[in-house]
Design a protein around this motif. Structure first.
Motif, PDB file in Angstrom:
ATOM      1  N   SER A  31      -6.044   1.640   9.736  1.00 17.30           N
ATOM      2  CA  SER A  31      -7.324   1.730  10.152  1.00 17.30           C
ATOM      3  C   SER A  31      -8.225   1.641   9.694  1.00 17.30           C
ATOM      4  N   ASN A  70     -16.888   6.530  11.735  1.00 16.41           N
ATOM      5  CA  ASN A  70     -16.557   6.271  13.011  1.00 16.41           C
ATOM      6  C   ASN A  70     -14.721   5.125  12.141  1.00 16.41           C
ATOM      7  N   THR A 101     -11.704   2.694  13.454  1.00 19.77           N
ATOM      8  CA  THR A 101     -10.881   1.955  14.410  1.00 19.77           C
ATOM      9  C   THR A 101      -9.202   1.909  13.676  1.00 19.77           C
ATOM     10  N   HIS A 102      -8.378   2.442  15.108  1.00 19.86           N
ATOM     11  CA  HIS A 102      -6.703   2.513  14.385  1.00 19.86           C
ATOM     12  C   HIS A 102      -6.465   1.289  15.209  1.00 19.86           C
ATOM     13  N   SER A 103      -6.015   0.815  14.238  1.00 17.49           N
ATOM     14  CA  SER A 103      -5.375  -0.331  14.816  1.00 17.49           C
ATOM     15  C   SER A 103      -3.824  -0.212  14.361  1.00 17.49           C
TER      16      SER A 103
END
Length: 141
Positions: free
Chosen positions: A130, A89, A91-93
């Motif tokens: 990310s 998985n 998560t792009h920040s």
């Protein structure tokens, strides 16, 4: 590839050296700097890996992360074993449109049958772009 552990499976070393991490890693120009089960590092250019509006493609983040997590798990698996990804998985920040990105892979769990790694991808200024988490199943050949 710059740094490899001294006790690495010779067959894995041969594959890593001859394929430079595989066809996709070559196409994306991933440069593996340091590889071990506990910590690995690679760099990748933004240019050539962007989506339609010029941002680094989210899938490129995942490819960099999976490349590092898979190789780190394969190193931990050792001779006669291999790693198979079973979960990933991301998560792009933050986005980026130029320069290089760096993936730093850190082991969270190095077990007998499972490995989990966290891969943090940063830009040239060290800002987190990310976070990728990957779990691999370790199997006998």
């Amino acid at each position: 590839m710059t740094r490899l552990p001294d006790d690495l499976d010779p067959e894995l070393v041969e594959r890593l050296v001859t394929t430079r991490g595989g066809a996709l890693a070559q196409k994306m120009e991933i440069d593996f700097v340091e590889l071990s089960a506990e910590r690995s590092l690679a760099r990748m250019p933004v240019a050539g890996n962007t989506q339609v509006i010029g941002l680094l493609h989210g899938g490129a983040h995942v490819v960099l992360g999976e490349s590092l997590g898979s190789i780190s798990s394969a190193i931990h698996a050792g001779p006669g074993r291999y790693a198979v990804g079973i979960e990933i998985n991301a998560t792009h920040s933050r986005s980026v449109t130029e320069g290089m990105v760096t993936g730093t892979c850190t082991a969270l769990v190095l077990g007998r049958t499972l490995c989990t790694h966290e891969i943090v991808i940063t830009d040239d200024e060290g800002r987190r772009l990310s976070t990728v988490r990957m779990t691999n199943l370790l199997r006998d050949r």
